[in-house]
Design a protein around this motif. Structure first.
Motif, PDB file in Angstrom:
ATOM      1  N   GLY A 181       0.691  -1.253   0.094  1.00 22.48           N
ATOM      2  CA  GLY A 181      -0.209   0.108  -0.009  1.00 22.48           C
ATOM      3  C   GLY A 181       0.824   1.245   0.058  1.00 22.48           C
ATOM      4  O   GLY A 181       2.087   1.340  -0.195  1.00 22.48           O
ATOM      5  N   GLY A 182       0.153   2.408   0.386  1.00 21.51           N
ATOM      6  CA  GLY A 182       0.710   3.590   0.253  1.00 21.51           C
ATOM      7  C   GLY A 182      -0.241   4.648  -0.115  1.00 21.51           C
ATOM      8  O   GLY A 182      -1.354   4.458  -0.759  1.00 21.51           O
ATOM      9  N   ASP A 183       0.190   5.771  -0.397  1.00 22.11           N
ATOM     10  CA  ASP A 183      -0.624   7.087  -1.005  1.00 22.11           C
ATOM     11  C   ASP A 183      -0.994   6.767  -2.398  1.00 22.11           C
ATOM     12  O   ASP A 183      -2.087   7.260  -3.001  1.00 22.11           O
ATOM     13  N   TRP A 184      -0.198   5.969  -3.139  1.00 21.91           N
ATOM     14  CA  TRP A 184      -0.566   5.532  -4.571  1.00 21.91           C
ATOM     15  C   TRP A 184      -2.053   4.789  -4.768  1.00 21.91           C
ATOM     16  O   TRP A 184      -2.741   5.255  -5.693  1.00 21.91           O
ATOM     17  N   VAL A 185      -2.413   4.299  -3.554  1.00 23.31           N
ATOM     18  CA  VAL A 185      -3.589   3.353  -3.661  1.00 23.31           C
ATOM     19  C   VAL A 185      -4.691   4.041  -3.944  1.00 23.31           C
ATOM     20  O   VAL A 185      -5.620   4.092  -4.751  1.00 23.31           O
ATOM     21  N   GLY A 186      -4.825   5.247  -2.905  1.00 18.19           N
ATOM     22  CA  GLY A 186      -5.979   6.145  -2.948  1.00 18.19           C
ATOM     23  C   GLY A 186      -5.896   6.911  -4.236  1.00 18.19           C
ATOM     24  O   GLY A 186      -7.173   7.289  -4.936  1.00 18.19           O
ATOM     25  N   GLN A 187      -4.874   7.332  -4.818  1.00 13.07           N
ATOM     26  CA  GLN A 187      -4.619   7.926  -6.113  1.00 13.07           C
ATOM     27  C   GLN A 187      -5.093   7.363  -7.197  1.00 13.07           C
ATOM     28  O   GLN A 187      -5.670   7.698  -8.029  1.00 13.07           O
ATOM     29  N   ALA A 188      -4.727   6.013  -7.136  1.00 15.16           N
ATOM     30  CA  ALA A 188      -5.253   4.926  -8.173  1.00 15.16           C
ATOM     31  C   ALA A 188      -6.401   5.105  -8.274  1.00 15.16           C
ATOM     32  O   ALA A 188      -7.283   4.790  -9.289  1.00 15.16           O
ATOM     33  N   ARG A 189      -7.370   4.979  -7.154  1.00 12.44           N
ATOM     34  CA  ARG A 189      -8.875   4.748  -7.087  1.00 12.44           C
ATOM     35  C   ARG A 189      -9.350   6.142  -7.657  1.00 12.44           C
ATOM     36  O   ARG A 189     -10.245   5.901  -8.244  1.00 12.44           O
ATOM     37  N   GLU A 190      -8.814   7.225  -7.328  1.00 13.26           N
ATOM     38  CA  GLU A 190      -9.513   8.476  -7.915  1.00 13.26           C
ATOM     39  C   GLU A 190      -9.146   8.232  -9.328  1.00 13.26           C
ATOM     40  O   GLU A 190     -10.296   8.912 -10.109  1.00 13.26           O
ATOM     41  N   LEU A 191      -8.112   8.204  -9.901  1.00 14.91           N
ATOM     42  CA  LEU A 191      -7.785   8.029 -11.333  1.00 14.91           C
ATOM     43  C   LEU A 191      -8.759   6.858 -12.053  1.00 14.91           C
ATOM     44  O   LEU A 191      -9.108   7.272 -13.348  1.00 14.91           O
ATOM     45  N   CYS A 192      -9.017   5.784 -11.432  1.00 14.54           N
ATOM     46  CA  CYS A 192      -9.942   4.927 -11.875  1.00 14.54           C
ATOM     47  C   CYS A 192     -11.215   5.560 -12.051  1.00 14.54           C
ATOM     48  O   CYS A 192     -12.043   4.982 -13.288  1.00 14.54           O
ATOM     49  N   GLN A 193     -11.756   6.404 -11.177  1.00 16.79           N
ATOM     50  CA  GLN A 193     -12.944   6.874 -11.114  1.00 16.79           C
ATOM     51  C   GLN A 193     -13.023   7.963 -12.350  1.00 16.79           C
ATOM     52  O   GLN A 193     -13.978   8.082 -13.218  1.00 16.79           O
ATOM     53  N   VAL A 194     -11.896   8.672 -12.749  1.00 17.54           N
ATOM     54  CA  VAL A 194     -12.035   9.632 -13.971  1.00 17.54           C
ATOM     55  C   VAL A 194     -12.060   8.784 -15.126  1.00 17.54           C
ATOM     56  O   VAL A 194     -12.932   9.122 -16.068  1.00 17.54           O
ATOM     57  N   VAL A 195     -11.395   7.717 -15.372  1.00 16.54           N
ATOM     58  CA  VAL A 195     -11.627   6.810 -16.568  1.00 16.54           C
ATOM     59  C   VAL A 195     -12.801   6.391 -16.600  1.00 16.54           C
ATOM     60  O   VAL A 195     -13.635   6.294 -17.923  1.00 16.54           O
ATOM     61  N   SER A 196     -13.599   5.815 -15.287  1.00 11.52           N
ATOM     62  CA  SER A 196     -14.826   5.263 -15.381  1.00 11.52           C
ATOM     63  C   SER A 196     -16.080   6.465 -15.982  1.00 11.52           C
ATOM     64  O   SER A 196     -16.784   6.214 -16.531  1.00 11.52           O
ATOM     65  N   ARG A 197     -15.743   7.600 -15.688  1.00 16.76           N
ATOM     66  CA  ARG A 197     -16.597   8.596 -15.908  1.00 16.76           C
ATOM     67  C   ARG A 197     -16.456   9.225 -17.392  1.00 16.76           C
ATOM     68  O   ARG A 197     -17.235   9.877 -17.833  1.00 16.76           O
ATOM     69  N   GLY A 198     -15.315   9.071 -17.835  1.00 13.64           N
ATOM     70  CA  GLY A 198     -15.070   9.589 -19.278  1.00 13.64           C
ATOM     71  C   GLY A 198     -15.368   8.795 -20.535  1.00 13.64           C
ATOM     72  O   GLY A 198     -15.759   7.601 -20.219  1.00 13.64           O
ATOM     73  N   GLN A 199     -14.915   9.096 -21.557  1.00 14.70           N
ATOM     74  CA  GLN A 199     -15.012   8.301 -22.846  1.00 14.70           C
ATOM     75  C   GLN A 199     -13.674   8.038 -23.438  1.00 14.70           C
ATOM     76  O   GLN A 199     -12.774   9.201 -23.493  1.00 14.70           O
ATOM     77  N   ALA A 200     -13.160   7.147 -23.650  1.00 14.47           N
ATOM     78  CA  ALA A 200     -11.979   6.772 -24.423  1.00 14.47           C
ATOM     79  C   ALA A 200     -10.759   7.096 -23.552  1.00 14.47           C
ATOM     80  O   ALA A 200      -9.735   7.866 -24.100  1.00 14.47           O
ATOM     81  N   LEU A 201     -10.830   6.811 -22.284  1.00 15.75           N
ATOM     82  CA  LEU A 201      -9.639   7.321 -21.360  1.00 15.75           C
ATOM     83  C   LEU A 201      -8.949   6.057 -20.972  1.00 15.75           C
ATOM     84  O   LEU A 201      -9.876   4.903 -20.867  1.00 15.75           O
ATOM     85  N   TYR A 202      -7.795   6.041 -20.459  1.00 18.03           N
ATOM     86  CA  TYR A 202      -6.902   4.964 -20.108  1.00 18.03           C
ATOM     87  C   TYR A 202      -5.901   5.456 -18.983  1.00 18.03           C
ATOM     88  O   TYR A 202      -5.610   6.534 -18.714  1.00 18.03           O
ATOM     89  N   LEU A 203      -6.100   4.456 -17.772  1.00 18.28           N
ATOM     90  CA  LEU A 203      -5.223   4.923 -16.721  1.00 18.28           C
ATOM     91  C   LEU A 203      -3.810   4.123 -17.089  1.00 18.28           C
ATOM     92  O   LEU A 203      -3.797   2.894 -17.233  1.00 18.28           O
ATOM     93  N   TRP A 204      -2.774   4.895 -17.039  1.00 15.83           N
ATOM     94  CA  TRP A 204      -1.435   4.537 -17.473  1.00 15.83           C
ATOM     95  C   TRP A 204      -0.555   4.465 -16.117  1.00 15.83           C
ATOM     96  O   TRP A 204      -0.550   5.318 -15.343  1.00 15.83           O
ATOM     97  N   PHE A 205      -0.082   3.298 -15.846  1.00 17.44           N
ATOM     98  CA  PHE A 205       1.106   3.546 -14.821  1.00 17.44           C
ATOM     99  C   PHE A 205       2.522   3.380 -15.437  1.00 17.44           C
ATOM    100  O   PHE A 205       2.550   2.656 -16.571  1.00 17.44           O
ATOM    101  N   VAL A 206       3.090   4.203 -15.431  1.00 14.55           N
ATOM    102  CA  VAL A 206       4.270   4.801 -16.079  1.00 14.55           C
ATOM    103  C   VAL A 206       5.361   4.452 -15.420  1.00 14.55           C
ATOM    104  O   VAL A 206       5.720   4.672 -14.487  1.00 14.55           O
ATOM    105  N   GLY A 207       6.539   3.438 -16.121  1.00 13.85           N
ATOM    106  CA  GLY A 207       7.451   2.895 -15.480  1.00 13.85           C
ATOM    107  C   GLY A 207       8.587   3.766 -15.503  1.00 13.85           C
ATOM    108  O   GLY A 207       8.582   4.991 -16.276  1.00 13.85           O
ATOM    109  N   ASP A 208       9.897   3.618 -15.126  1.00  6.87           N
ATOM    110  CA  ASP A 208      10.949   4.219 -15.129  1.00  6.87           C
ATOM    111  C   ASP A 208      11.629   4.497 -16.541  1.00  6.87           C
ATOM    112  O   ASP A 208      11.693   3.695 -17.388  1.00  6.87           O
TER     113      ASP A 208
END
Length: 93
Positions: free
Chosen positions: A66-93
């Motif tokens: 866990g960590g702060d990233w989990v809550g933020q990931a949930r928020e971003l998931c909601q953005v994707v769910s509410r929008g159209q043609a949106l994607y959640l990206w986890f960007v590696g190094d």
């Protein structure tokens, strides 16, 4: 983490990133197929049909991952769910 449109435009960014620990190695592909796809050095992309699966995995994520990233990931998931043609990206190094 970012939400991007279908042409790659960044809609919103997270403030925190995934804190990689050895605990991620214990996440099996059978119980955590979405999170199992994450690697620290590569990108992973989730569409609106995958986001509910990812949210369910975040709900049962071990504390060690866990960590702060989990809550933020949930928020971003909601953005994707509410929008159209949106994607959640986890960007590696």
């Amino acid at each position: 983490m970012q939400v991007r449109g279908e042409h790659g435009d960044v809609v919103v960014r997270a403030r925190a990133g995934v804190q990689w620990t050895s605990a991620f190695a214990d996440l099996g592909s059978e119980l955590f197929p979405m999170l199992w796809a994450l690697i620290p050095y590569g990108d992973a992309v989730f569409n609106e049909r995958q986001v509910p699966l990812l949210l369910a995995e975040l709900d049962r994520l071990p504390v060690a991952c866990g960590g702060d990233w989990v809550g933020q990931a949930r928020e971003l998931c909601q953005v994707v769910s509410r929008g159209q043609a949106l994607y959640l990206w986890f960007v590696g190094d």
